[in-house]
Design a protein around this motif. Structure first.
Motif, mmCIF file in Angstrom:
data_model
loop_
_atom_site.group_PDB
_atom_site.id
_atom_site.type_symbol
_atom_site.label_atom_id
_atom_site.label_comp_id
_atom_site.label_asym_id
_atom_site.label_seq_id
_atom_site.Cartn_x
_atom_site.Cartn_y
_atom_site.Cartn_z
ATOM 1 N N GLU A 1 50.096 -2.521 -8.910
ATOM 2 C CA GLU A 1 50.082 -3.526 -7.848
ATOM 3 C C GLU A 1 50.012 -4.938 -8.437
ATOM 4 N N GLN B 1 52.040 -14.805 2.579
ATOM 5 C CA GLN B 1 52.544 -13.658 3.338
ATOM 6 C C GLN B 1 52.795 -14.123 4.762
ATOM 7 N N ASN C 1 53.466 -13.328 8.608
ATOM 8 C CA ASN C 1 53.221 -12.268 9.569
ATOM 9 C C ASN C 1 54.046 -12.557 10.801
ATOM 10 N N ALA D 1 46.016 -8.991 -1.776
ATOM 11 C CA ALA D 1 46.379 -7.587 -1.530
ATOM 12 C C ALA D 1 45.413 -6.911 -0.570
ATOM 13 N N ARG E 1 44.273 -7.870 2.075
ATOM 14 C CA ARG E 1 44.601 -8.108 3.476
ATOM 15 C C ARG E 1 45.733 -7.213 3.969
ATOM 16 N N LYS E 2 46.328 -6.483 3.049
ATOM 17 C CA LYS E 2 47.427 -5.591 3.429
ATOM 18 C C LYS E 2 46.876 -4.197 3.744
ATOM 19 N N LYS F 1 50.680 0.223 2.621
ATOM 20 C CA LYS F 1 51.664 -0.699 2.071
ATOM 21 C C LYS F 1 51.346 -1.079 0.627
ATOM 22 N N ARG F 2 50.194 -0.637 0.135
ATOM 23 C CA ARG F 2 49.803 -0.948 -1.233
ATOM 24 C C ARG F 2 50.115 0.209 -2.197
#
Length: 524
Positions: free
Chosen positions: A58, A88, A90, A176, A178-179, A183-184
């Motif tokens: 990642e 990012q 949204n 990361a 916050r994802k 999705k990670r």
């Protein structure tokens, strides 16, 4: 060997065998524990490897994005950028997340085209050794909302210092986090990493996995994963710089026990087989020891009894001979004849006893030649009764016959089978404390004839019934020896009946008498 020494030897042998079994069980149990510990160690190592790899993968992705930004800035402006901006967009909330990190405090204005954020321009101010994340609405009014402090050295040198890398790592992780977890990292990534590491350690075993967030299942999991706290391995994933985490990677192995035991199953089976052989051999040896000891006791009793049986007639013969030598007696022909008859009877008695022993010995060696002819069983019964009827009459008893069998022709040896019936009748007489009362029955059952000889004597116990046909066996009666014998008569009876393809059994009850039953095949 004394009884005490015999018991001590048996106890020592038994303790040794039990000790061997316990040692084997202890060794197998330790082997299983060691295999389980090795398995757990390898699985935990694979989990640590997988956790580290997905985190590094990642971060590596974010470093690639960072390098792209640096390369773009080198081409666009002579002023270098050392600051990292992660954003990012949204589409659902029409918001943009911006994370910034830096080392020096400088001001810099960038055009929005650098990050393609949809903002006209960015004013970024760097505060020394800090990381900050802000949320912006995707509107043009956000111009000049952020101040930037670049470090030109990073781009000029093309590499990061340790401090700079730590700041970048922290920034990446904050962004990361916050994802959503799915999705990670993907199911496939976890499966491939775990499978690779487990197979390197020799664990080729199906497994199920899942990532949980605060004890709640996420979308990242295999199809058949079931949470089993007792047998599930877990490790934290996506930890921050101080070790905090929101996610745990869980793995379980449905066939774990079978896999662990399979590694020592061959040795365990061999151990069980050899231990079983030792137990069987020991049991057989112990049984033979008890049998030999019992036979030794029986033979000792037999010799003592035989000596007693011979001692009486020999003493009688000696007395008779001494009497005949007396001048007064020798002139009395009647007394001489009586003494001579007595000598003859006692000699015959000893001869009969010797014959019984020799007969049994020949039967065991299969040296006794028994020729068989067609005979009537009823005739043999009548002949046998004549041998003992005088003794029965002398004791005020009786023998009644109930010969109801219509067919009594059998293939038998007349002499030996007559002896069989005489032996049974003789037993009935000897074991009748009062006047002997004997009934003899015959009947046809199918293609066989059944002979029953029933008495009303002292009977025998259940234990004695099972062993009454054994050689030398005589039921213990304490210190009472009112019935003489060697324990050979019924053993001879059984051998003869078996040789005639027949079957003999006994039914008895203490103080109520016994019934001997002989079944023989008829001939047409």
């Amino acid at each position: 060997m004394s009884k005490r020494l015999f018991i001590i030897l048996v106890l020592l042998m038994s303790l040794s065998l039990v000790g061997i079994i316990f040692v084997q069980a202890y060794y197998i149990n330790n082997s299983i524990k060691n295999e389980e510990e090795q398995f757990d160690f390898k699985v935990k190592r694979a989990l640590i490897y997988t956790s580290r790899e997905i985190e590094e993968k990642e971060l590596e992705g974010y470093y690639f994005k960072y390098q792209d930004l640096v390369d773009q800035k080198k081409q666009a402006d002579t002023v270098a950028i050392s600051q990292l901006f992660i954003y990012q967009q949204n589409s659902d909330t029409n918001e943009t997340l911006i994370t910034r990190s830096g080392i020096l405090e400088e001001n810099y204005k960038l055009s929005s085209s650098l990050f393609d954020m949809g903002l006209d321009s960015l004013n970024i101010k760097r505060i020394l050794n800090s990381t900050e994340t802000k949320i912006y609405s995707n509107q043009p009014s956000l111009d000049n909302e952020i101040n930037v402090n670049p470090i030109s050295r990073i781009i000029k040198q093309g590499r990061l210092t340790e401090a700079e890398r730590l700041i970048l790592d922290q920034s990446f992780k904050i962004f990361a986090s916050r994802k959503p977890i799915h999705k990670r990292v993907t199911d496939r990534d976890i499966f491939e990493l775990l499978s690779q590491k487990l197979q390197e350690d020799g664990i080729d075993l199906d497994f199920e996995f899942a990532i949980y967030s605060n004890d709640l299942a996420t979308k990242v999991q295999s199809d058949n994963f079931e949470l089993q706290k007792a047998s599930t391995f877990s490790i934290p994933v996506f930890t921050d710089e101080i070790g905090n985490h929101d996610y745990r990677l869980l793995v379980n192995f449905p066939k774990r026990n079978k896999f662990v035991q399979s590694s020592i199953i061959r040795m365990t089976l061999l151990s069980i087989i050899f231990t079983s052989i030792i137990i069987i051999a020991y049991s057989s040896a112990l049984l033979q020891l008890f049998k030999q000891r019992k036979i030794s006791e029986i033979k000792t009793d037999f010799i003592n009894n035989m000596t007693h049986e011979f001692k009486t007639p020999i003493a009688t013969i000696n007395l008779a001979l001494d009497a005949i030598k007396n001048p007064k007696v020798i002139e009395d022909k009647e007394r001489v004849m009586r003494y001579l008859q007595m000598i003859k009877d006692e000699n015959k008695r000893m001869h009969a006893q010797v014959e019984n022993v020799l007969r049994i010995s020949k039967l065991e060696k299969n040296e006794l030649n028994i020729s068989k002819d067609r005979v009537k069983l009823h005739d043999l019964i009548e002949d046998a009764i004549t041998h003992v009827e005088l003794i029965v009459e002398d004791r005020k008893g009786f023998i009644k016959t109930h010969l109801e069998a219509e067919k009594s022709s059998v293939l038998a040896n007349e002499s030996h089978f007559t002896n069989v019936i005489v032996n049974i009748l003789d037993n009935a007489i000897k074991y009748s404390p009062d006047a002997p009362k004997i009934d003899v029955y015959t009947e046809n059952v199918g293609t066989n004839i059944i002979l029953k000889i029933k008495d009303q004597g002292s009977g025998m116990s259940k234990a004695a019934q099972k062993r009454v046909f054994e050689k030398f066996y005589r039921e213990h009666t304490g210190n009472i020896h009112n019935v003489k014998g060697h324990g050979l008569g019924l053993a001879y009876v059984k051998r003869i009946v078996d040789d005639h393809q027949g079957h003999i059994s006994v039914e008895s009850e203490k103080e109520k008498g016994s019934t001997f039953i002989i079944k023989l095949p008829l001939i047409s």
